[in-house]
Design a protein around this motif. Structure first.
Motif, PDB file in Angstrom:
ATOM      1  N   PRO A 162       0.806  -1.227   0.000  1.00 54.36           N
ATOM      2  CA  PRO A 162       0.000   0.000   0.000  1.00 54.36           C
ATOM      3  C   PRO A 162       0.841   1.280   0.000  1.00 54.36           C
ATOM      4  O   PRO A 162       0.525   2.224  -0.718  1.00 54.36           O
ATOM      5  CB  PRO A 162      -0.829  -0.119   1.287  1.00 54.36           C
ATOM      6  CG  PRO A 162      -0.942  -1.595   1.505  1.00 54.36           C
ATOM      7  CD  PRO A 162       0.373  -2.162   1.045  1.00 54.36           C
ATOM      8  N   VAL A 163       1.915   1.314   0.777  1.00 59.29           N
ATOM      9  CA  VAL A 163       2.742   2.525   0.821  1.00 59.29           C
ATOM     10  C   VAL A 163       3.490   2.699  -0.499  1.00 59.29           C
ATOM     11  O   VAL A 163       3.607   3.818  -1.010  1.00 59.29           O
ATOM     12  CB  VAL A 163       3.713   2.498   2.022  1.00 59.29           C
ATOM     13  CG1 VAL A 163       4.597   3.736   2.033  1.00 59.29           C
ATOM     14  CG2 VAL A 163       2.943   2.400   3.330  1.00 59.29           C
ATOM     15  N   GLN A 164       3.974   1.615  -1.077  1.00 62.61           N
ATOM     16  CA  GLN A 164       4.636   1.708  -2.387  1.00 62.61           C
ATOM     17  C   GLN A 164       3.667   2.254  -3.427  1.00 62.61           C
ATOM     18  O   GLN A 164       4.043   3.083  -4.265  1.00 62.61           O
ATOM     19  CB  GLN A 164       5.162   0.343  -2.830  1.00 62.61           C
ATOM     20  CG  GLN A 164       6.341  -0.152  -2.030  1.00 62.61           C
ATOM     21  CD  GLN A 164       6.678  -1.602  -2.352  1.00 62.61           C
ATOM     22  OE1 GLN A 164       5.848  -2.362  -2.853  1.00 62.61           O
ATOM     23  NE2 GLN A 164       7.907  -1.988  -2.052  1.00 62.61           N
ATOM     24  N   LEU A 165       2.416   1.807  -3.375  1.00 62.90           N
ATOM     25  CA  LEU A 165       1.415   2.297  -4.327  1.00 62.90           C
ATOM     26  C   LEU A 165       1.190   3.796  -4.161  1.00 62.90           C
ATOM     27  O   LEU A 165       1.134   4.537  -5.146  1.00 62.90           O
ATOM     28  CB  LEU A 165       0.096   1.540  -4.165  1.00 62.90           C
ATOM     29  CG  LEU A 165      -1.040   2.004  -5.094  1.00 62.90           C
ATOM     30  CD1 LEU A 165      -0.692   1.743  -6.561  1.00 62.90           C
ATOM     31  CD2 LEU A 165      -2.343   1.324  -4.722  1.00 62.90           C
ATOM     32  N   VAL A 166       1.092   4.254  -2.934  1.00 67.07           N
ATOM     33  CA  VAL A 166       0.880   5.683  -2.691  1.00 67.07           C
ATOM     34  C   VAL A 166       2.054   6.484  -3.247  1.00 67.07           C
ATOM     35  O   VAL A 166       1.863   7.527  -3.887  1.00 67.07           O
ATOM     36  CB  VAL A 166       0.658   5.961  -1.188  1.00 67.07           C
ATOM     37  CG1 VAL A 166       0.718   7.444  -0.888  1.00 67.07           C
ATOM     38  CG2 VAL A 166      -0.674   5.390  -0.735  1.00 67.07           C
ATOM     39  N   ILE A 167       3.261   6.001  -3.040  1.00 66.98           N
ATOM     40  CA  ILE A 167       4.436   6.703  -3.570  1.00 66.98           C
ATOM     41  C   ILE A 167       4.399   6.711  -5.094  1.00 66.98           C
ATOM     42  O   ILE A 167       4.662   7.739  -5.725  1.00 66.98           O
ATOM     43  CB  ILE A 167       5.729   6.080  -3.003  1.00 66.98           C
ATOM     44  CG1 ILE A 167       5.834   6.448  -1.515  1.00 66.98           C
ATOM     45  CG2 ILE A 167       6.958   6.556  -3.781  1.00 66.98           C
ATOM     46  CD1 ILE A 167       6.914   5.743  -0.764  1.00 66.98           C
ATOM     47  N   LEU A 168       4.037   5.574  -5.709  1.00 66.38           N
ATOM     48  CA  LEU A 168       3.893   5.534  -7.169  1.00 66.38           C
ATOM     49  C   LEU A 168       2.846   6.543  -7.639  1.00 66.38           C
ATOM     50  O   LEU A 168       3.045   7.233  -8.639  1.00 66.38           O
ATOM     51  CB  LEU A 168       3.514   4.132  -7.647  1.00 66.38           C
ATOM     52  CG  LEU A 168       4.617   3.104  -7.713  1.00 66.38           C
ATOM     53  CD1 LEU A 168       4.045   1.721  -7.989  1.00 66.38           C
ATOM     54  CD2 LEU A 168       5.646   3.483  -8.781  1.00 66.38           C
ATOM     55  N   LEU A 169       1.730   6.625  -6.923  1.00 63.80           N
ATOM     56  CA  LEU A 169       0.674   7.559  -7.310  1.00 63.80           C
ATOM     57  C   LEU A 169       1.176   9.005  -7.256  1.00 63.80           C
ATOM     58  O   LEU A 169       0.834   9.818  -8.123  1.00 63.80           O
ATOM     59  CB  LEU A 169      -0.559   7.388  -6.417  1.00 63.80           C
ATOM     60  CG  LEU A 169      -1.309   6.061  -6.567  1.00 63.80           C
ATOM     61  CD1 LEU A 169      -2.438   5.975  -5.542  1.00 63.80           C
ATOM     62  CD2 LEU A 169      -1.825   5.860  -7.968  1.00 63.80           C
ATOM     63  N   HIS A 170       1.994   9.319  -6.277  1.00 66.57           N
ATOM     64  CA  HIS A 170       2.533  10.676  -6.197  1.00 66.57           C
ATOM     65  C   HIS A 170       3.517  10.955  -7.332  1.00 66.57           C
ATOM     66  O   HIS A 170       3.561  12.068  -7.848  1.00 66.57           O
ATOM     67  CB  HIS A 170       3.180  10.930  -4.831  1.00 66.57           C
ATOM     68  CG  HIS A 170       2.164  11.186  -3.775  1.00 66.57           C
ATOM     69  ND1 HIS A 170       1.498  12.382  -3.645  1.00 66.57           N
ATOM     70  CD2 HIS A 170       1.664  10.379  -2.812  1.00 66.57           C
ATOM     71  CE1 HIS A 170       0.641  12.308  -2.643  1.00 66.57           C
ATOM     72  NE2 HIS A 170       0.717  11.102  -2.115  1.00 66.57           N
TER      73      HIS A 170
END
Length: 174
Positions: free
Chosen positions: A54-62
């Motif tokens: 989940p945190v990796q996804l949020v960073i990718l989204l940013h």
């Protein structure tokens, strides 16, 4: 315009602005006025299959939020990503390293004359390639799902064990 079976003209496609109007109805013009980004649904639906936390996804989204043109790599700083995600820059760096080790991103040094090294560029071609590789499987499952709906249920289809398992997994994940 397209001629229908009655010989009447119909609009072939929705007007381009209709999608914008729908988004404005959902989010409000003022909110959308501050910007938006396009995220392929497959990134969200395939997150577990890709092994993205989940945190990796949020960073990718940013990072994706800064990727405006296909030919221009995004370059948000670790500090700005950290501030948006309520993480430390060091935590962001660790997650970026994990994403890079998995081949989803590639960090490219960025230098500006007379200013030295700046924030990295982020090449997302690895992530794009993995999504393109995953797409046929998700498309075939979607076709199976539609066939199940049309033909009266799963029992009406003659599926291989593997196809049945994939379809069941996808339905359970929705």
């Amino acid at each position: 315009m397209v001629e229908n079976v009655n010989g009447e003209d119909e609009i072939a496609d929705r007007p381009k602005k209709e999608g914008q109007q729908t988004s404005s109805k959902k989010w409000g013009k003022a909110v959308l006025g501050l910007g938006f980004c396009v995220i392929p649904s497959l990134l969200l639906r395939g997150q577990a299959r890709l092994g993205i936390s989940p945190v990796q996804l949020v960073i990718l989204l940013h990072i994706i939020d800064h990727w405006w043109y296909a030919e221009q790599l995004p370059f948000p700083s670790k500090a700005s990503i950290a501030g948006r995600c309520n993480l430390s820059p060091r935590q962001v760096q660790r997650y970026l390293t994990e994403l890079e080790d998995r081949g989803y991103i590639k960090r490219v040094d960025r230098f500006v004359d007379h200013k030295g090294q700046q924030s990295n560029y982020y090449d997302l071609s690895g992530l794009v390639a993995q999504l393109k590789k995953l797409e046929p499987e998700f498309s075939s499952v979607e076709e199976l799902r539609k066939a199940v709906a049309k033909r009266g249920g799963l029992a009406a289809l003659k599926l291989s064990k593997a196809e049945g398992e994939i379809l069941a997994e996808q339905i359970n994940n929705e």
